[in-house]
Design a protein around this motif. Structure first.
Motif, mmCIF file in Angstrom:
data_model
loop_
_atom_site.group_PDB
_atom_site.id
_atom_site.type_symbol
_atom_site.label_atom_id
_atom_site.label_comp_id
_atom_site.label_asym_id
_atom_site.label_seq_id
_atom_site.Cartn_x
_atom_site.Cartn_y
_atom_site.Cartn_z
ATOM 1 N N VAL A 385 0.846 -1.194 0.000
ATOM 2 C CA VAL A 385 0.000 0.000 0.000
ATOM 3 C C VAL A 385 0.881 1.244 0.000
ATOM 4 N N PHE A 386 0.581 2.134 -0.928
ATOM 5 C CA PHE A 386 1.371 3.350 -1.114
ATOM 6 C C PHE A 386 0.663 4.563 -0.526
ATOM 7 N N SER A 387 -0.616 4.758 -0.829
ATOM 8 C CA SER A 387 -1.342 5.928 -0.340
ATOM 9 C C SER A 387 -2.816 5.608 -0.187
ATOM 10 N N LEU A 388 -3.458 6.359 0.677
ATOM 11 C CA LEU A 388 -4.897 6.273 0.917
ATOM 12 C C LEU A 388 -5.471 7.657 0.723
ATOM 13 N N ASP A 389 -6.504 7.776 -0.124
ATOM 14 C CA ASP A 389 -7.034 9.069 -0.525
ATOM 15 C C ASP A 389 -8.556 9.025 -0.446
ATOM 16 N N VAL A 390 -9.140 9.993 0.263
ATOM 17 C CA VAL A 390 -10.605 10.078 0.377
ATOM 18 C C VAL A 390 -11.029 11.458 -0.096
ATOM 19 N N VAL A 391 -12.003 11.507 -1.018
ATOM 20 C CA VAL A 391 -12.538 12.759 -1.547
ATOM 21 C C VAL A 391 -14.018 12.827 -1.233
ATOM 22 N N VAL A 392 -14.435 13.946 -0.652
ATOM 23 C CA VAL A 392 -15.850 14.200 -0.367
ATOM 24 C C VAL A 392 -16.275 15.388 -1.231
#
Length: 536
Positions: A385-392
């Motif tokens: 796992v490299f990155s975790l991204d959440v967009v609202v």
């Protein structure tokens, strides 16, 4: 606004022409006897044009910086820009009228205050430390000139050529050389270990040093006179100056720094190089307006770059995954568990995993909560796992300035937290636990709207990485496990790497928190059916 107009690039070209033609070529090529030929007269007119155009454009650039600072409504920047504008205006008066006797004192005081204000504007815990130290070094010879000028006017007017002023000038030139020798450590691109191994700047610096050494040995009188005309540094006439080797080393070192900055991928680092070149082109003669205007603008460019150059360079540094690879079957099961858990509070939840080149894969979960779109994206490299991204809400380019940003202060042993999008001035929540956990920038009103005491407490307990909000459009949260954040929060990556079943509750709780924060500041889309009935 200034970055779009690029007036500093135009001014840089004009200043180079002014130094080469008006300061050096015209006096050096002027015949010793008789009337000058036509080509020399044309060259003199070109130099005069460059002189006035450079001074006028420098004043315009200073004025644009004043306007830009006031438009942004930053009190500290507005005060600094106002001082810069006044100092530039006073320095530019001789471009229009003959200099009144009292103007010299006012100009020197304004110049000294301007230098101090610009250096002070670069001081701050979040600003580049190398630039802060380097600006202090560069300012010392400039301030020594102010001391010399004021002392000559008030204290030793009858000892202009053999009094304290001469010793102050000698110290000032020595400090100039010392500052040039220190430029790689203060102003060169970061990381320094990578910049110093690049062959291009090294070859340029070696070539300049070789040409300078040969020219000084073969044509020393001409070189000495050219140095005096160009930058105001006087070398011993007749025979080689005993400090010539030091000056050549300082020039080569400075050229390496300028070449490194010019070839840097960071725009702010390139601005640092332009600022240094402005200071060099201003010189140490202090006879004409450009001798004051160019150093002031150079200091302003460098001080401005100190605000964001570190974050810009960190953002461009490659980030390698530090987590262990997770088997595809285990990962697929975890993503399915997260999606199923989100269906308790989200509508229209869907998941998808796509594979790309070079071992890259992206797992996406999209859903909707009370009319607000939420998207989760997890990137992996060779299973890690490299990155975790959440967009609202809407997905906004993170390079665009945000209304509010907050980033977690990394715990020891977790590495560096990559920088958040640029926002307004620093602010504090007045909540001891929250302020000890996060650094925050942006609007106080926006902060109060998005984060009430309950949400602040939950954010303090669960959020790592950075969070950015764009007024009325979208919210984005990003974390890099192992880079400024724990490896196993909010995803149990160590257990998953061992093939164990991972609980999804911590990640689900974070996504729900982000959806609640976003709902407080992002207008919800109206149902299509309701919009159609209203229009009917």
């Amino acid at each position: 606004m200034l970055d779009r107009l690029k007036p500093t690039r135009i001014l840089l070209g004009l200043a180079l022409v002014e130094v080469i033609v008006d300061r050096v070529a015209v006096p050096l090529l002027k015949p010793l006897t008789g009337a000058p030929p036509g080509w020399h007269t044309a060259l003199a007119y070109l130099g005069l044009f460059a002189f006035y155009f450079t001074g006028t454009l420098a004043l315009v650039v200073a004025g644009l910086r004043v306007v830009d600072a006031f438009v942004q409504r930053d009190v500290r920047r507005s005060i600094t820009a106002g001082i810069l504008g006044f100092a530039a205006l006073v320095a530019a008066i001789p471009l229009v009228i003959s200099e009144p006797p009292a103007l010299g004192v006012v100009r020197e005081i304004a110049f000294g205050v301007g230098v101090i204000a610009l250096v002070a504007s670069a001081i701050g815990r979040t600003k580049d430390r190398g630039i802060q130290f380097g600006l202090g070094l560069i300012s010392l010879p400039l301030l020594l000139h102010v001391v010399d000028a004021l002392g000559t006017y008030f204290l030793w007017p009858d000892q202009t050529f053999d009094g304290p002023g001469l010793r102050i000038q000698q110290v000032g030139v020595f400090l100039l050389a010392f500052a040039a020798l220190a430029t790689p450590y203060c102003f060169a691109p970061r990381p320094f270990a990578r910049a110093v191994t690049r062959p291009g700047p090294v070859l340029v610096a070696m070539a300049v040093a070789a040409v300078g050494a040969v020219a000084s040995r073969m044509w020393y009188p001409i070189v000495a006179k050219a140095a005096t005309l160009a930058i105001g540094v006087e070398l011993a006439p007749g025979q080689s100056d005993p400090r010539l080797a030091l000056y050549l080393l300082a020039i080569a070192t400075l050229v390496w720094t300028l070449a490194s900055c010019a070839t840097s991928p960071s725009e702010q680092r390139r601005n640092v190089g332009i600022g240094l070149l402005f200071i060099v082109l201003g010189g140490y003669g202090f006879k004409y307006p450009n001798h004051y205007l160019l150093p002031l603008l150079g200091l302003a460019l460098i001080a401005e770059a100190a605000r964001s150059v570190r974050e810009e360079e960190l953002d461009r540094m490659p980030i390698e995954p530090v987590t262990k690879p997770i088997p595809d079957a285990v990962w697929s099961g975890y993503i399915t568990t997260v999606a199923q858990s989100l269906k308790r509070s989200f509508d229209e939840v869907h998941s998808l995993t796509a594979r790309g080149d070079d071992g890259m894969s992206s797992s996406m979960i999209v859903g909707e909560r009370a009319g607000l779109a939420v998207r989760l994206k997890i990137q992996r490299v060779e299973g890690s796992v490299f990155s975790l991204d959440v967009v609202v809400g809407r997905e906004i380019d993170e390079l665009r300035g945000a209304s509010l940003t907050l980033w977690a202060i990394p715990e020891r042993g977790t590495g560096v937290n990559p920088p958040a999008p640029v926002a307004g001035p620093m602010l504090r929540a007045g909540d001891d636990a929250f302020d000890a956990r996060f650094r925050c920038r942006g609007s106080t009103e926006t902060f109060a709207t998005l984060l009430d005491p309950d949400l602040r407490a939950r954010a303090t307990a669960t959020l790592d990485g950075w969070l950015a909000y764009w007024q009325g459009e979208g919210l984005r949260w990003r974390v890099y496990p192992g880079h400024g954040a724990p490896i196993d929060h909010p995803m149990p990556l160590s257990d998953l790497a061992l093939g164990r079943t991972g609980a999804a509750e911590r990640l689900v709780a974070v996504i729900e928190l982000l959806a609640e924060i976003g709902a407080r500041g992002i207008p919800r889309a109206e149902p299509v059916a309701a919009m159609e009935s209203e229009s009917a």
